[in-house]
Design an enzyme around this catalytic site. Sequence first.
Site, short mmCIF file in Angstrom:
data_model
loop_
_atom_site.label_atom_id
_atom_site.label_comp_id
_atom_site.label_asym_id
_atom_site.label_seq_id
_atom_site.Cartn_x
_atom_site.Cartn_y
_atom_site.Cartn_z
N GLN A 109 -50.48 -26.75 -40.74
CA GLN A 109 -51.07 -27.86 -39.98
C GLN A 109 -51.74 -27.37 -38.70
O GLN A 109 -52.38 -28.15 -38.00
CB GLN A 109 -50.00 -28.90 -39.62
CG GLN A 109 -49.43 -29.62 -40.82
CD GLN A 109 -50.42 -30.58 -41.47
OE1 GLN A 109 -51.43 -30.96 -40.88
NE2 GLN A 109 -50.13 -30.98 -42.70
N ASN A 142 -45.94 -31.27 -39.52
CA ASN A 142 -46.86 -32.10 -40.30
C ASN A 142 -46.63 -33.60 -40.11
O ASN A 142 -47.51 -34.40 -40.38
CB ASN A 142 -46.76 -31.75 -41.79
CG ASN A 142 -45.34 -31.64 -42.28
OD1 ASN A 142 -44.57 -30.83 -41.76
ND2 ASN A 142 -44.97 -32.43 -43.24
N SER A 149 -52.97 -23.11 -45.77
CA SER A 149 -53.36 -23.80 -47.00
C SER A 149 -54.77 -24.37 -46.82
O SER A 149 -55.04 -25.09 -45.86
CB SER A 149 -52.38 -24.94 -47.27
OG SER A 149 -52.85 -25.74 -48.33
N HIS A 202 -56.64 -26.71 -48.23
CA HIS A 202 -57.04 -28.13 -48.27
C HIS A 202 -56.70 -28.87 -46.98
O HIS A 202 -57.09 -30.02 -46.82
CB HIS A 202 -56.46 -28.83 -49.50
CG HIS A 202 -55.00 -29.15 -49.48
ND1 HIS A 202 -54.55 -30.43 -49.27
CD2 HIS A 202 -53.90 -28.39 -49.65
CE1 HIS A 202 -53.22 -30.44 -49.34
NE2 HIS A 202 -52.81 -29.22 -49.57
N GLY A 250 -50.04 -23.77 -49.68
CA GLY A 250 -49.03 -23.61 -48.63
C GLY A 250 -47.62 -23.52 -49.20
O GLY A 250 -46.80 -22.73 -48.73
N THR A 251 -47.35 -24.31 -50.22
CA THR A 251 -46.00 -24.32 -50.79
C THR A 251 -45.63 -22.94 -51.33
O THR A 251 -44.55 -22.42 -51.05
CB THR A 251 -45.92 -25.38 -51.92
OG1 THR A 251 -46.21 -26.66 -51.34
CG2 THR A 251 -44.54 -25.41 -52.55
N CYS A 286 -40.68 -40.02 -52.49
CA CYS A 286 -39.72 -39.38 -53.39
C CYS A 286 -40.25 -39.51 -54.82
O CYS A 286 -41.33 -40.04 -55.05
CB CYS A 286 -38.33 -39.99 -53.24
SG CYS A 286 -38.23 -41.66 -53.87
N THR A 321 -54.21 -13.91 -62.21
CA THR A 321 -55.64 -13.84 -61.87
C THR A 321 -55.93 -14.73 -60.67
O THR A 321 -55.54 -15.90 -60.66
CB THR A 321 -56.49 -14.29 -63.08
OG1 THR A 321 -56.14 -13.47 -64.19
CG2 THR A 321 -57.97 -14.17 -62.79
C1 LIG Z 1 -46.56 -27.90 -42.78
C2 LIG Z 1 -46.87 -27.83 -44.24
N1 LIG Z 1 -46.45 -26.77 -44.95
C3 LIG Z 1 -46.72 -26.65 -46.26
C4 LIG Z 1 -47.42 -27.60 -46.95
C5 LIG Z 1 -47.69 -27.43 -48.41
O1 LIG Z 1 -49.01 -27.03 -48.63
P1 LIG Z 1 -49.72 -27.24 -50.05
O2 LIG Z 1 -50.02 -28.69 -50.19
O3 LIG Z 1 -50.95 -26.39 -49.98
O4 LIG Z 1 -48.76 -26.74 -51.09
C6 LIG Z 1 -47.87 -28.73 -46.25
C7 LIG Z 1 -48.58 -29.81 -46.98
O5 LIG Z 1 -48.40 -30.97 -46.71
C8 LIG Z 1 -47.58 -28.84 -44.87
O6 LIG Z 1 -48.01 -29.90 -44.16
#
Ligand SMILES: Cc1ncc(COP(=O)(O)O)c(C=O)c1O
Length: 379
Positions: free
Chosen positions: A178, A148, A198, A200, A77-78, A325, A237
């Site tokens: 989410q 989230n 994402s 997971h 997700g990031t 943090c 890859t």
């Molecule tokens: C709303 C939201 N966006 C993005 C992310 C980031 O996803 P990832 O952990 O796959 O990088 C999270 C993860 O906590 C999330 O809750």
Amino acid sequence: MTGRERDRTVYLDHAATTPMCAEAVEAMLPFLADSYGNPSGSHSVARAARRALDDARETVADLLGARPGDVVFTSGGTEADNLAISGVAAGDGSALCSAVEHPAVLEACLAVGGSVVGVDRRGVVDLDELADLLDERVRLVSVMLVNNETGVRQPLESVVALVHARAPEALVHSDAVQAFSWLDVAALTASVDLVSVSAHKFGGPKGVGALVARDRAALLRPILRGGPQERERRAGTQNVAGIVAMAAAAKATVRDREEASRRVRDLSTRLVGGILETVPCVHEATARKDRVDAICNLGIEGVEAEELLVVLDELGVCASAGSACASGAIEPSHVLLAMGRTIEEAKRHVRLSLGHATTAADIDAALLAFPRAVGRLRG
Ligand SMILES: Cc1ncc(COP(=O)(O)O)c(C=O)c1O
């Protein structure tokens, strides 16, 4: 912690991550052993991996209401959020996002000189403020589907309508990380240009995700360079095993979504209702009607969340609060601060999040542990 206190572990942190579902594990295993090809190659071993990747792309695209060519596989997700923002907005202050976005959006938006749109006390984006900030210079507006920390749903349709009316050149991105477990993301984001998910968070493995980049968003500027993969939008890859498992998890999630949502609604009603009944001076951060059932955020007067989480953990309940943090300490949630809570108030909130694996026995155990933990801290 004593053995007696922790008879079993109750996992109420599904918004942080979920256990993998059986379908995802089964789909993934062959690609960790026998099917090891690099999908960019041309020989038979590579072609087998390529076929698996193409199938997974079709599945993920279909379940997100997109075309296979719209899907860019990422490391999660990031990266999907960062790619959506940096791939569209340059460092010219042309991006906007809501104040309650995940840091993957918020910080990426600020890094390109973007601006933040406030939310009301419910945590819902302020459409008047968004309207004021929209003009022809804006290239990208990012508003998540489900928060989230609070589970609050954003009025994405109204956001899209406003952007189309006031800044027709701008693209809309939505972080649906989410949302996918609980909502029909394909339908809700049909008119959105960019969508992040994402694996997971919905029963897939960590370290894999996807960004849908459709139509006007198709020509993303890559943030990872050095290869033609993902139609030159993301070099490197592909994580074939992870992607195949994500597709399997997505399929199982959509197949079971209605039933899982119903079950989680009942479980979370009992969890929150039970806590409110047995523990005085607890309140919900957001009204039920504004959020998904799976994410419950509770403020507990007279108790620091950081301490409560330690005692809950000793009693076998895993929950969370704010975000850790670098030192591991919990910072007051930027989401609750944006919703007008003070730092002191924000420090008293914990998040209990349910998932496909949550059982009635988990809720029973949490309902025993929660009053004990709060009672111990209040003395
Ligand atoms: C709303 C939201 N966006 C993005 C992310 C980031 O996803 P990832 O952990 O796959 O990088 C999270 C993860 O906590 C999330 O809750």
